[in-house]
Enzyme design. Structure first.
Site, mmCIF file in Angstrom:
data_model
loop_
_atom_site.group_PDB
_atom_site.id
_atom_site.type_symbol
_atom_site.label_atom_id
_atom_site.label_comp_id
_atom_site.label_asym_id
_atom_site.label_seq_id
_atom_site.Cartn_x
_atom_site.Cartn_y
_atom_site.Cartn_z
ATOM 1 N N SER A 1 6.219 -4.361 19.123
ATOM 2 C CA SER A 1 6.840 -3.094 18.702
ATOM 3 C C SER A 1 8.095 -3.360 17.875
ATOM 4 O O SER A 1 8.303 -2.733 16.837
ATOM 5 C CB SER A 1 7.216 -2.241 19.920
ATOM 6 O OG SER A 1 6.075 -1.859 20.626
ATOM 7 N N HIS B 1 12.800 2.536 23.957
ATOM 8 C CA HIS B 1 12.251 2.706 22.603
ATOM 9 C C HIS B 1 13.045 3.733 21.813
ATOM 10 O O HIS B 1 13.409 3.505 20.659
ATOM 11 C CB HIS B 1 10.788 3.156 22.688
ATOM 12 C CG HIS B 1 9.831 2.012 22.755
ATOM 13 N ND1 HIS B 1 9.100 1.599 21.669
ATOM 14 C CD2 HIS B 1 9.498 1.185 23.761
ATOM 15 C CE1 HIS B 1 8.354 0.558 22.021
ATOM 16 N NE2 HIS B 1 8.576 0.295 23.293
ATOM 17 N N ARG B 2 13.287 4.877 22.456
ATOM 18 C CA ARG B 2 13.985 5.960 21.738
ATOM 19 C C ARG B 2 15.389 5.531 21.372
ATOM 20 O O ARG B 2 15.882 5.841 20.288
ATOM 21 C CB ARG B 2 14.029 7.209 22.611
ATOM 22 C CG ARG B 2 12.662 7.866 22.730
ATOM 23 C CD ARG B 2 12.685 8.987 23.751
ATOM 24 N NE ARG B 2 11.371 9.571 23.926
ATOM 25 C CZ ARG B 2 10.994 10.220 25.020
ATOM 26 N NH1 ARG B 2 11.829 10.353 26.029
ATOM 27 N NH2 ARG B 2 9.788 10.728 25.096
HETATM 28 N N1 LIG Z 1 5.417 9.623 24.429
HETATM 29 C C1 LIG Z 1 6.237 8.733 23.893
HETATM 30 N N2 LIG Z 1 5.919 7.412 23.957
HETATM 31 C C2 LIG Z 1 6.782 6.527 23.409
HETATM 32 C C3 LIG Z 1 7.983 6.930 22.772
HETATM 33 N N3 LIG Z 1 8.623 5.812 22.340
HETATM 34 C C4 LIG Z 1 7.861 4.763 22.693
HETATM 35 N N4 LIG Z 1 6.760 5.183 23.341
HETATM 36 C C5 LIG Z 1 5.664 4.371 23.889
HETATM 37 O O1 LIG Z 1 6.147 3.303 24.694
HETATM 38 C C6 LIG Z 1 5.151 2.269 24.725
HETATM 39 C C7 LIG Z 1 5.794 0.892 24.559
HETATM 40 O O2 LIG Z 1 6.101 0.356 25.782
HETATM 41 P P1 LIG Z 1 6.630 -1.160 25.917
HETATM 42 O O3 LIG Z 1 6.742 -1.435 27.364
HETATM 43 O O4 LIG Z 1 7.854 -1.381 25.134
HETATM 44 O O5 LIG Z 1 5.458 -1.986 25.205
HETATM 45 P P2 LIG Z 1 5.059 -3.494 25.393
HETATM 46 O O6 LIG Z 1 3.677 -3.646 24.871
HETATM 47 O O7 LIG Z 1 5.299 -3.919 26.812
HETATM 48 O O8 LIG Z 1 6.105 -4.317 24.530
HETATM 49 P P3 LIG Z 1 6.066 -4.814 23.035
HETATM 50 O O9 LIG Z 1 5.141 -5.977 22.962
HETATM 51 O O10 LIG Z 1 7.489 -5.219 22.719
HETATM 52 O O11 LIG Z 1 5.601 -3.639 22.220
HETATM 53 C C8 LIG Z 1 4.225 2.530 23.546
HETATM 54 O O12 LIG Z 1 2.955 2.953 24.032
HETATM 55 C C9 LIG Z 1 4.901 3.672 22.790
HETATM 56 O O13 LIG Z 1 3.998 4.573 22.191
HETATM 57 C C10 LIG Z 1 8.285 8.327 22.708
HETATM 58 O O14 LIG Z 1 9.292 8.773 22.181
HETATM 59 N N5 LIG Z 1 7.389 9.174 23.298
#
Ligand SMILES: Nc1nc2c(ncn2[C@@H]2O[C@H](COP(=O)(O)OP(=O)(O)OP(=O)(O)O)[C@@H](O)[C@H]2O)c(=O)[nH]1
Length: 175
Positions: A14, A51-52
């Site tokens: 991400s 994330h936000r």
């Molecule tokens: N509904 C919603 N989902 C969000 C928002 N911002 C981020 N997400 C979700 O949060 C999720 C990411 O979670 P992470 O735990 O960071 O992902 P990860 O796969 O473990 O980590 P990375 O490999 O760094 O991406 C994704 O599915 C995004 O779509 C938001 O504002 N609203």
């Protein structure tokens, strides 16, 4: 330019995807996954907050499982994070987890076709997805279904992208 960014959980995919759109004047962030009211789990709320908190203030967030329409309706660059949650919600919303495999596959293929068609646009699109097919065969039907359909989603979306980036342990490999 269309880029598919794939990798494992917490691989940094991400961050990498966000970095690719750094400097763009306006970006639409499409989140297909549930918000904290739909998924009342403190861990999920923390992930969303992280994330936000790191997204530039001038980016616009669109929370919807209808990724194809969200891309079509966005005027500028788009970041979709991620196709794994998109797939889960697509199957959830159509009530397909218990449906025969052929039927689920056909319906998901129709949705993939809509997403791929939406990638035909003048502005950049970066899509994040998950690489889940490197482990053992999942013990449950839903796990096998998800794994198979995400593999197919990734392959078809990748075919419509100019670049595919694999992120492992924070390192990026351009495939
Ligand atoms: N509904 C919603 N989902 C969000 C928002 N911002 C981020 N997400 C979700 O949060 C999720 C990411 O979670 P992470 O735990 O960071 O992902 P990860 O796969 O473990 O980590 P990375 O490999 O760094 O991406 C994704 O599915 C995004 O779509 C938001 O504002 N609203």
């Amino acid at each position: 330019m269309r880029v598919l960014v794939t990798g494992g959980v917490r691989s940094g995919k991400s961050h990498h995807a966000e970095h690719l759109l750094e400097g763009e004047a306006s970006v639409t962030y499409v989140a297909p996954g549930p918000d904290e009211t739909e998924e009342p789990d403190p861990d999920w709320a923390l992930r969303l907050a992280a994330h936000r908190g790191r997204r530039p203030a001038h980016w616009t967030t669109v929370e919807t499982a209808d990724v194809a329409t969200a891309i079509q309706q966005s005027a500028g660059p788009v970041l979709v994070d991620c196709l794994g949650t998109w797939l889960t919600r697509t199957i959830d919303q159509q009530g397909l987890w218990e449906a025969p495999v052929d039927e689920v596959t056909e319906r998901v293929r129709e949705e993939i076709t809509r997403v791929v068609a939406a990638l035909e646009r003048d502005h950049p699109v970066v899509l994040v997805t998950n690489e889940v097919g490197l482990g053992v065969v999942p013990a449950h039907r839903s796990g096998r279904l998800f794994r198979d359909l995400l593999g197919e989603t990734n392959r078809q979306v990748a075919a419509a992208c100019e670049q595919v980036h694999l992120v492992i342990a924070g390192r990026v490999l351009v495939l």
